[in-house]
Motif scaffolding. Structure first.
Motif, short mmCIF file in Angstrom:
data_model
loop_
_atom_site.label_atom_id
_atom_site.label_comp_id
_atom_site.label_asym_id
_atom_site.label_seq_id
_atom_site.Cartn_x
_atom_site.Cartn_y
_atom_site.Cartn_z
N ARG A 44 8.02 41.12 18.40
CA ARG A 44 6.94 40.19 18.09
C ARG A 44 5.74 40.92 17.47
O ARG A 44 5.11 40.41 16.55
CB ARG A 44 6.51 39.42 19.34
N LEU A 48 4.18 40.50 13.53
CA LEU A 48 2.78 40.31 13.16
C LEU A 48 2.38 41.24 12.01
O LEU A 48 1.25 41.19 11.54
CB LEU A 48 1.86 40.57 14.36
N VAL A 171 1.16 40.13 23.13
CA VAL A 171 1.04 39.63 21.75
C VAL A 171 -0.11 38.63 21.64
O VAL A 171 -0.89 38.68 20.68
CB VAL A 171 2.38 39.04 21.26
N GLU A 175 -3.42 38.97 19.25
CA GLU A 175 -3.90 37.89 18.37
C GLU A 175 -5.35 37.53 18.67
O GLU A 175 -6.14 37.30 17.75
CB GLU A 175 -2.99 36.68 18.48
#
Length: 185
Positions: A44, A48, A171, A175
């Protein structure tokens, strides 16, 4: 803009060696395993558009031994840079939280401190060390393994420090940091 996620090793992405310290090179411990969901989280992070690196304090293991262990665990190719300090038994060798270790890492991966996030389970070495050189960090809190000995050291703000309870939340924390620094421009 964030471009790198720098991971601690033991109790962050892997289980520790028996006794908690690598008294022989980490690649010789077959009982070391990945923590649950690590591969999915690393993928993940890659999705990104970010790169992964490892910065780990170790006792007997150099970076080559860590790379062999990561290869056995099937995740070496997910890291563009791996550094093990081999310092825990030799006080003359710099280790996290020493600024020089973080500055060398940033120089090696070719980014500024504000472009990297440190993920680790130890407040004093992983989180404060990163904070004091200007790196954002994610404190992977686990009551069984999280360590905080230094209650007096002050943190700088910015950079951001985001606490999470499990690796699955890393994750979302990345973000959140990315959005926060993007909105401050």
């Amino acid at each position: 803009m964030i471009s790198y996620v720098v991971w601690d090793l033991g109790e962050t992405i892997t289980t520790p060696p028996p006794g908690g310290m690598d008294l022989k090179p980490l690649n010789q411990y077959k009982e070391i395993k990945l923590r649950e969901n690590v591969i999915e989280v690393l993928k993940r992070v890659e999705n990104l558009g970010l790169k992964n690196a490892i910065l780990s304090n170790t006792a007997r293991s150099d970076s080559a031994a860590v790379k062999v262990m990561l290869e056995r665990l099937g995740i070496l190719e997910m890291f563009s840079y791996v550094y093990a300090t081999k310092s825990e038994l030799d006080s003359s060798i710099p280790q996290k939280p020493d600024e020089i270790v973080y500055k060398n890492l940033l120089q090696e991966i070719g980014v500024g401190a504000e472009e990297a996030i440190m993920v680790g389970n130890t407040w004093d070495t992983d989180i404060l060390g990163a904070n004091h050189v200007g790196m954002h960090s994610i404190f992977l809190q686990n009551p069984l393994v999280s360590v905080r000995r230094n209650w007096d050291s002050k943190v700088n703000n910015p950079p951001w420090i985001i606490p999470v309870w499990d690796i699955d939340s890393v994750v979302e924390a990345i973000e959140l940091i990315s959005q926060s620094i993007g909105s401050n421009r």
